[in-house]
Motif scaffolding. Sequence first.
Motif, PDB file in Angstrom:
ATOM      1  N   THR A 272       0.826  -1.218   0.000  1.00 58.11           N
ATOM      2  CA  THR A 272       0.000   0.000   0.000  1.00 58.11           C
ATOM      3  C   THR A 272       0.855   1.260   0.000  1.00 58.11           C
ATOM      4  O   THR A 272       0.599   2.198  -0.751  1.00 58.11           O
ATOM      5  CB  THR A 272      -0.916   0.015   1.257  1.00 58.11           C
ATOM      6  OG1 THR A 272      -1.524  -1.253   1.354  1.00 58.11           O
ATOM      7  CG2 THR A 272      -1.959   1.097   1.166  1.00 58.11           C
ATOM      8  N   ALA A 291       3.847   4.191   7.307  1.00 57.32           N
ATOM      9  CA  ALA A 291       3.241   2.864   7.115  1.00 57.32           C
ATOM     10  C   ALA A 291       3.827   1.931   8.149  1.00 57.32           C
ATOM     11  O   ALA A 291       4.946   2.147   8.621  1.00 57.32           O
ATOM     12  CB  ALA A 291       3.550   2.342   5.718  1.00 57.32           C
ATOM     13  N   SER A 292       3.079   0.902   8.478  1.00 60.24           N
ATOM     14  CA  SER A 292       3.510   0.036   9.578  1.00 60.24           C
ATOM     15  C   SER A 292       4.846  -0.642   9.267  1.00 60.24           C
ATOM     16  O   SER A 292       5.291  -0.681   8.114  1.00 60.24           O
ATOM     17  CB  SER A 292       2.435  -0.998   9.893  1.00 60.24           C
ATOM     18  OG  SER A 292       2.086  -1.671   8.721  1.00 60.24           O
ATOM     19  N   SER A 295       6.467  -2.910   5.949  1.00 59.96           N
ATOM     20  CA  SER A 295       5.486  -2.789   4.866  1.00 59.96           C
ATOM     21  C   SER A 295       6.108  -2.304   3.559  1.00 59.96           C
ATOM     22  O   SER A 295       5.393  -1.926   2.642  1.00 59.96           O
ATOM     23  CB  SER A 295       4.352  -1.849   5.299  1.00 59.96           C
ATOM     24  OG  SER A 295       4.892  -0.577   5.574  1.00 59.96           O
ATOM     25  N   ASN A 506      -1.363   3.187   6.728  1.00 63.04           N
ATOM     26  CA  ASN A 506      -2.110   2.352   7.682  1.00 63.04           C
ATOM     27  C   ASN A 506      -2.695   3.224   8.791  1.00 63.04           C
ATOM     28  O   ASN A 506      -2.266   3.132   9.935  1.00 63.04           O
ATOM     29  CB  ASN A 506      -1.191   1.309   8.333  1.00 63.04           C
ATOM     30  CG  ASN A 506      -0.378   0.539   7.327  1.00 63.04           C
ATOM     31  OD1 ASN A 506       0.703   0.951   6.946  1.00 63.04           O
ATOM     32  ND2 ASN A 506      -0.933  -0.560   6.875  1.00 63.04           N
ATOM     33  N   SER A 508      -5.286   3.053  10.402  1.00 63.80           N
ATOM     34  CA  SER A 508      -5.992   2.393  11.496  1.00 63.80           C
ATOM     35  C   SER A 508      -5.077   1.566  12.386  1.00 63.80           C
ATOM     36  O   SER A 508      -5.477   1.067  13.419  1.00 63.80           O
ATOM     37  CB  SER A 508      -7.095   1.504  10.940  1.00 63.80           C
ATOM     38  OG  SER A 508      -6.494   0.537  10.135  1.00 63.80           O
ATOM     39  N   SER A 509      -3.828   1.389  12.008  1.00 62.56           N
ATOM     40  CA  SER A 509      -2.949   0.591  12.863  1.00 62.56           C
ATOM     41  C   SER A 509      -1.485   0.897  12.592  1.00 62.56           C
ATOM     42  O   SER A 509      -1.066   1.008  11.442  1.00 62.56           O
ATOM     43  CB  SER A 509      -3.202  -0.897  12.619  1.00 62.56           C
ATOM     44  OG  SER A 509      -2.221  -1.640  13.268  1.00 62.56           O
ATOM     45  N   GLN A 510      -0.744   1.027  13.666  1.00 63.21           N
ATOM     46  CA  GLN A 510       0.702   1.197  13.500  1.00 63.21           C
ATOM     47  C   GLN A 510       1.389  -0.149  13.533  1.00 63.21           C
ATOM     48  O   GLN A 510       2.552  -0.260  13.193  1.00 63.21           O
ATOM     49  CB  GLN A 510       1.273   2.033  14.644  1.00 63.21           C
ATOM     50  CG  GLN A 510       0.744   3.441  14.658  1.00 63.21           C
ATOM     51  CD  GLN A 510       1.332   4.225  15.809  1.00 63.21           C
ATOM     52  OE1 GLN A 510       2.307   4.948  15.652  1.00 63.21           O
ATOM     53  NE2 GLN A 510       0.746   4.091  16.976  1.00 63.21           N
ATOM     54  N   SER A 513      -0.231  -6.251  10.712  1.00 63.85           N
ATOM     55  CA  SER A 513      -1.528  -6.898  10.907  1.00 63.85           C
ATOM     56  C   SER A 513      -1.409  -8.335  11.420  1.00 63.85           C
ATOM     57  O   SER A 513      -2.293  -8.838  12.091  1.00 63.85           O
ATOM     58  CB  SER A 513      -2.322  -6.865   9.611  1.00 63.85           C
ATOM     59  OG  SER A 513      -1.572  -7.506   8.607  1.00 63.85           O
TER      60      SER A 513
END
Length: 815
Positions: A272, A291-292, A295, A506, A508-510, A513
Amino acid sequence: MKRPHNTPKAAQKAHKRQKFEKTPRPEIVIPKRKIRLNDLGWKQVSMPDRLEDFEGFYGLEEIEDVAIVKDATTGNISFETSKTEEQIAQDVEEAWQREEDEAKRLEEITFGEEAGEEGEGEETMEENEVQDRDDGDSWEGFSDEDTAQNGVQLAEHIEEAANGAAPSSNGAAKNGDKEKAKDKKTKEKTAQNAQQDVPTTNGDNDSEEEASDEEVVNLGSLGTSAFDILADRADDEDDEDDEVDVSAWEELKLSAEVLDALAKLKFARPTTIQSSTIPEIIAGRDVIGKASTGSGKTLAFGIPIIEAFLASKSTTKDAKDKTPLALIIAPTRELAHQITAHLTALCAKGDFEAPNIASVTGGLAVQKQRRQLEKADIVVGTPGRLWEVISSGQGLLEKFKQIRFLVVDEADRLLSQGNYKELGEILKILDKDDPAETVPAEADATPEFERQTLVFSATFQKGLQQKLAGKAKGGSDNLMSKQQSMEYLLKKLKFREEKPKFIDANPSSQMASRLKEGLIECAGPEKDLFLYSLLMFYPKKRALIFTNSISAVRRITPYLQNLQLPALPLHSSMAQKARMRTIERYKERPGSILVATDVAARGLDIPKVELVIHYHLPRAADTYVHRSGRTARAEASGSSILICAPEEVAGVRRLIAKVHARADEAPKSKKTAYFIRTLDIDRRIVARLKPRATISKKLADTVIAKEKNHSENNSMRQAAEDLGVDYDSEEFEKEARGKKGRGTGRKKKEKEASNMTKGEQQALRYELKALLSQRINTGVSARYLTSGGIDVEALMAGEGNMQFLGNVDGLGFDD
Ligand SMILES: Nc1ncnc2c1ncn2[C@@H]1O[C@H](COP(=O)(O)OP(=O)(O)OP(=O)(O)O)[C@@H](O)[C@H]1O
């Protein structure tokens, strides 16, 4: 004797690195001139075979005809030599030659075709951790070779036992042939691309622990092996198909050359962050990318730089005095090397003339780096050494002013911690106009910036994001004051646009996943025991243990090695070469365990790390994110487990909840606080492991205490020498005994440990050996023993009944 407060530590460092010819100060008669130590040709000190590494003593270098001069009024130290310029140049040339020979030799060791080809002498020299240095007579400690091998064998034995097969004695070598075949396959390209263009240097402020500046690095070795991370990935997946379908990349409008390279790397689709930032960067925008962890941020900025290189190749080709296209700044040496290797790997797969990528990070003479930089297209480095090289004259400053891309990777770290100063200096000189060319401000209100600035990280200050969204509020809490620092540096970064493009891949999350998080609660003094138990519950998993101090790494590594676990140390006080060796070995050996400080927390991309253990709690939320991000990278899954004392649990829960809440953009009313799970470890089994752990700890403490005692004495002696006074250790101790204070009890324990005789140690080792050979009665039901390995995924996800780590497949013993 009077002891200046900070002298011992400084003297200790100096002693580790240098062995100066002692010149009686008052009698200096030869005309001398001031010199910089880095500009000289240092020689490696040959060490007696029995003297082992001890975190940096191996790699000790010496230089002759250098006097240390202390200014009587300011107290400043400078260095003088009577050597001529020609002599110095010749020394440097010879030093360079020696380093290249050494690089070649090590490469042969790394890639030797014959099973027995590995240089055993050097392995022992570099990696053994435990030795009684007090009397110079070594006891038969657990060499890394032995312990790592034992650990691998232990893990293999366990697995084979679980599968009902007879244990093999050389399991570790089984993968070796395959590895070596791969090595051979990738070696040629690497030699062309990585090795000659991956210099390393020193001077980076690469951690809060202040790395030493003068360490020797083997370039080829790291360049090559890091390259293999990617090369192996491609080889591992499917040897039949050389390429994959890369049509998913098409909308990014990349060149055929880059697409071809991606296909060969088997990167079927962009991540992404890659799909959202690459077009913006190619379109010429300044970008801040978040981005996490794991990634693919490196290629998010790397691909556009390589595209720009391909587009401009015709004009820069073979130009001796070409200017670099891009400068990439990273906070640690390992990360800088890794970025170099990552980009080199992509280019090596492509059917095009690869850019010269220079890594400016630690260990080699400045002269060599300058030469490397002359032909570099892409420069990757850490701030300290970059600053030293760029600011040293030689026309490099003018060249760097013309770079097209400036990348600040792990930006929040670089902009807000110890690297701040040097990065600020670099930015300042990059932006400084030549006075002769200065255009009056009114004639050009918007200065022309050809340079694109790209800033990446998995974590950013919340304040920064608010600022970028135009919603910054004033305030004086910690965050806001950090934000002020960030604003200051944002200004310094001189983005071309008023608002660079902020891309959060990301929101919604660091956290990655596929990462599972959990904590284990135990009393402070039991941490070592629980660490061991936890590792026994996870046999053969590549694990990474984070501590908050170098001394903890030094203690825990032999503690685990004594228990026959393949532990390797990593911290910033190690010689650079040993650091690189550690990473290589960790990567090569399945089931190995890395014990590290936060120098390993950022960016390191080591495949198949399945377990991250926080032995010490991370000091900040972002450190937790980055540490945990060493596992569950790309498509993989992994676990992150904190070991904490009962009184720490509430704080930990808050920290983790904060990490999750920070990322959560949902409206407040819908937010549910994240609650990290406690994993109950079966205490009956822990209790049975205790006798082993206790002995191992005692042995490790003894060695550390002896080493500390020895080096304290040495550093005091060195400090005394520097000051021209006599040092009498007993007199000093007597004086110190008079001043009772904090740490007296600890000192007493250390003293006791360091006084343990060799016979006593030997007895303990026999006892430990006997315990390690015994089977452990688990006392748990056969259900756990026969279930074929603990299902960590399920456990961490809270599935099933296994709420505790009660499956002791790793122990594989009696019910
Ligand atoms: N498009 C892709 N497809 C598959 N794998 C990829 C792709 N891009 C990168 N990778 C791989 O993903 C891994 C992680 O990439 P990278 O190191 O760039 O992550 P990162 O986002 O910089 O992580 P960190 O924040 O921890 O530094 C690497 O091994 C890399 O080779």
